[in-house]
Write a protein that holds these residues in place. Structure first.
Motif, PDB file in Angstrom:
ATOM      1  N   GLN A   6       0.893  -1.172   0.004  1.00  0.00           N
ATOM      2  CA  GLN A   6       0.016   0.024   0.030  1.00  0.00           C
ATOM      3  C   GLN A   6       0.868   1.207   0.042  1.00  0.00           C
ATOM      4  OE1 GLN A   6      -3.709   0.466   0.171  1.00  0.00           O
ATOM      5  NE2 GLN A   6      -3.557  -1.351  -0.726  1.00  0.00           N
ATOM      6  N   GLY A   7       0.606   2.277  -0.705  1.00  0.00           N
ATOM      7  CA  GLY A   7       1.140   3.545  -0.715  1.00  0.00           C
ATOM      8  C   GLY A   7       2.504   3.681  -1.628  1.00  0.00           C
ATOM      9  N   MET A   8       2.937   2.559  -2.179  1.00  0.00           N
ATOM     10  CA  MET A   8       3.836   2.456  -3.159  1.00  0.00           C
ATOM     11  C   MET A   8       3.706   3.281  -4.380  1.00  0.00           C
ATOM     12  SD  MET A   8       5.633  -1.379  -3.503  1.00  0.00           S
ATOM     13  CE  MET A   8       6.877  -1.675  -2.500  1.00  0.00           C
ATOM     14  N   ARG A   9       4.866   3.818  -4.775  1.00  0.00           N
ATOM     15  CA  ARG A   9       4.888   4.379  -6.404  1.00  0.00           C
ATOM     16  C   ARG A   9       5.456   3.569  -7.268  1.00  0.00           C
ATOM     17  NH1 ARG A   9       6.664  10.692  -4.964  1.00  0.00           N
ATOM     18  NH2 ARG A   9       6.111  10.830  -3.080  1.00  0.00           N
ATOM     19  N   VAL A  10       4.630   3.205  -8.395  1.00  0.00           N
ATOM     20  CA  VAL A  10       5.053   2.105  -9.280  1.00  0.00           C
ATOM     21  C   VAL A  10       4.975   2.628 -10.501  1.00  0.00           C
ATOM     22  CG1 VAL A  10       4.516  -0.178  -9.930  1.00  0.00           C
ATOM     23  CG2 VAL A  10       4.417   0.136  -7.793  1.00  0.00           C
ATOM     24  N   GLY A  11       6.030   2.596 -11.578  1.00  0.00           N
ATOM     25  CA  GLY A  11       5.956   2.920 -13.013  1.00  0.00           C
ATOM     26  C   GLY A  11       5.715   1.810 -13.613  1.00  0.00           C
ATOM     27  N   LEU A  12       4.812   1.891 -14.596  1.00  0.00           N
ATOM     28  CA  LEU A  12       4.289   0.762 -15.776  1.00  0.00           C
ATOM     29  C   LEU A  12       5.336   0.991 -16.883  1.00  0.00           C
ATOM     30  CD1 LEU A  12       0.627   0.976 -14.747  1.00  0.00           C
ATOM     31  CD2 LEU A  12       2.369  -0.754 -14.165  1.00  0.00           C
ATOM     32  N   PHE A  13       6.043   0.179 -17.452  1.00  0.00           N
ATOM     33  CA  PHE A  13       6.811   0.554 -18.717  1.00  0.00           C
ATOM     34  C   PHE A  13       6.597  -0.976 -19.182  1.00  0.00           C
ATOM     35  CE2 PHE A  13      11.512   0.826 -20.491  1.00  0.00           C
ATOM     36  CZ  PHE A  13      11.116   1.354 -21.397  1.00  0.00           C
ATOM     37  N   GLY A  14       5.779  -0.549 -20.503  1.00  0.00           N
ATOM     38  CA  GLY A  14       5.331  -1.863 -21.407  1.00  0.00           C
ATOM     39  C   GLY A  14       6.018  -1.678 -22.827  1.00  0.00           C
ATOM     40  N   GLY A  15       6.301  -2.763 -23.300  1.00  0.00           N
ATOM     41  CA  GLY A  15       6.710  -2.737 -24.594  1.00  0.00           C
ATOM     42  C   GLY A  15       6.953  -4.234 -25.006  1.00  0.00           C
ATOM     43  N   SER A  16       7.249  -4.565 -26.315  1.00  0.00           N
ATOM     44  CA  SER A  16       7.594  -5.728 -27.138  1.00  0.00           C
ATOM     45  C   SER A  16       8.959  -6.215 -26.474  1.00  0.00           C
ATOM     46  CB  SER A  16       7.256  -6.093 -28.370  1.00  0.00           C
ATOM     47  OG  SER A  16       7.732  -4.785 -29.135  1.00  0.00           O
ATOM     48  N   PHE A  17       9.793  -5.041 -26.405  1.00  0.00           N
ATOM     49  CA  PHE A  17      11.456  -5.357 -26.297  1.00  0.00           C
ATOM     50  C   PHE A  17      11.958  -6.297 -27.039  1.00  0.00           C
ATOM     51  CE2 PHE A  17       9.300  -3.761 -22.132  1.00  0.00           C
ATOM     52  CZ  PHE A  17       9.967  -2.600 -21.888  1.00  0.00           C
ATOM     53  N   ASN A  18      11.983  -6.084 -28.222  1.00  0.00           N
ATOM     54  CA  ASN A  18      12.210  -7.249 -29.145  1.00  0.00           C
ATOM     55  C   ASN A  18      13.260  -6.812 -30.195  1.00  0.00           C
ATOM     56  OD1 ASN A  18      11.690  -9.600 -30.594  1.00  0.00           O
ATOM     57  ND2 ASN A  18      11.008  -8.219 -32.358  1.00  0.00           N
ATOM     58  N   PRO A  19      14.686  -6.759 -29.543  1.00  0.00           N
ATOM     59  CA  PRO A  19      15.031  -7.165 -28.245  1.00  0.00           C
ATOM     60  C   PRO A  19      15.040  -6.070 -27.194  1.00  0.00           C
ATOM     61  CG  PRO A  19      16.876  -6.921 -29.512  1.00  0.00           C
ATOM     62  CD  PRO A  19      15.685  -6.601 -30.433  1.00  0.00           C
ATOM     63  N   PRO A  20      15.243  -6.254 -25.911  1.00  0.00           N
ATOM     64  CA  PRO A  20      15.731  -5.015 -24.950  1.00  0.00           C
ATOM     65  C   PRO A  20      16.886  -4.662 -25.244  1.00  0.00           C
ATOM     66  CG  PRO A  20      15.414  -7.057 -23.899  1.00  0.00           C
ATOM     67  CD  PRO A  20      15.201  -7.706 -25.434  1.00  0.00           C
ATOM     68  N   HIS A  21      17.185  -3.388 -24.925  1.00  0.00           N
ATOM     69  CA  HIS A  21      18.378  -2.869 -25.051  1.00  0.00           C
ATOM     70  C   HIS A  21      18.730  -1.740 -23.954  1.00  0.00           C
ATOM     71  CE1 HIS A  21      16.655   0.774 -27.181  1.00  0.00           C
ATOM     72  NE2 HIS A  21      16.048  -0.391 -27.811  1.00  0.00           N
TER      73      HIS A  21
END
Length: 197
Positions: A6-21
């Protein structure tokens, strides 16, 4: 979904990451620092409906590669969208919001996605679900001035100096964060894969 308190600050970083770099990691690192996040969910999607990936690496491979370049324990690599059968960001954010009361989420995206953001399914719903942090990417610094999203939600733009409070704000709220930029791109990396001319 990763465990949160509870109370956390959370970032949402989405992607296919094809590939991640390294460019992806730089966006994540800037978001963690400037948004004062407790966690960042690195959400590896089954695929992006707006992109022709050519050759999409298997999901398990993209997860493993993502884990290999994210040394910070606050980064939680996850592929829960595949488990839930989610295809669009708006659906994903709705499920996250429903299942995580009391958590302060921020959608994190590279500025290279801003120009086409209005083509995303239910893009205005995305902007009204959680605050959005747009992280600078090469060649995209001025896109926040001309994009349809920036114009539509100009009234909701937050000064970059207040980025540390963005997670606590009511959506719609968004900011553009300047910082170091990486020239790496998944498209460029894929062009060097075997079988490509």
């Amino acid at each position: 979904m990763p465990h949160v308190e509870q109370g956390m600050r959370v970032g949402l970083f989405g992607g296919s990451f094809n590939p991640p770099h390294g460019g992806h990691w730089l966006v994540a690192e800037i978001a963690l620092r400037r948004l004062r996040l407790n966690q960042l969910w690195w959400m590896v999607t089954p695929g992006n409906p707006l992109k022709d990936h050519g050759k999409l690496l298997p999901l398990a491979k993209r997860i493993a590669l993502s884990e290999a370049i994210t040394p910070d324990p606050r980064v939680k690599v996850t592929a829960f969208e595949a488990t839930y059968g989610l295809r669009y960001t708006a659906e994903t954010l709705a499920v996250i919001k429903q299942r995580n009361a009391g958590i302060h989420f921020v959608w994190v995206m590279g500025a290279d996605n801003l120009a086409g953001f209005h083509h995303w399914q239910d893009w205005q719903a995305i902007a009204r679900t959680f605050p959005i942090a747009v992280i600078d990417r090469p060649g995209s610094t001025l896109s926040y001035l001309s994009s349809k999203m920036a114009k539509t939600f100009a009234h909701a733009r937050v000064d970059e100096d207040d980025a540390g409070r963005l997670a606590l704000m009511e959506a719609p709220a968004w900011t553009f964060i300047h910082g170091p930029r990486s020239l790496l791109s998944s498209t460029e990396l894929r062009s060097h894969w075997p079988g490509k001319s």
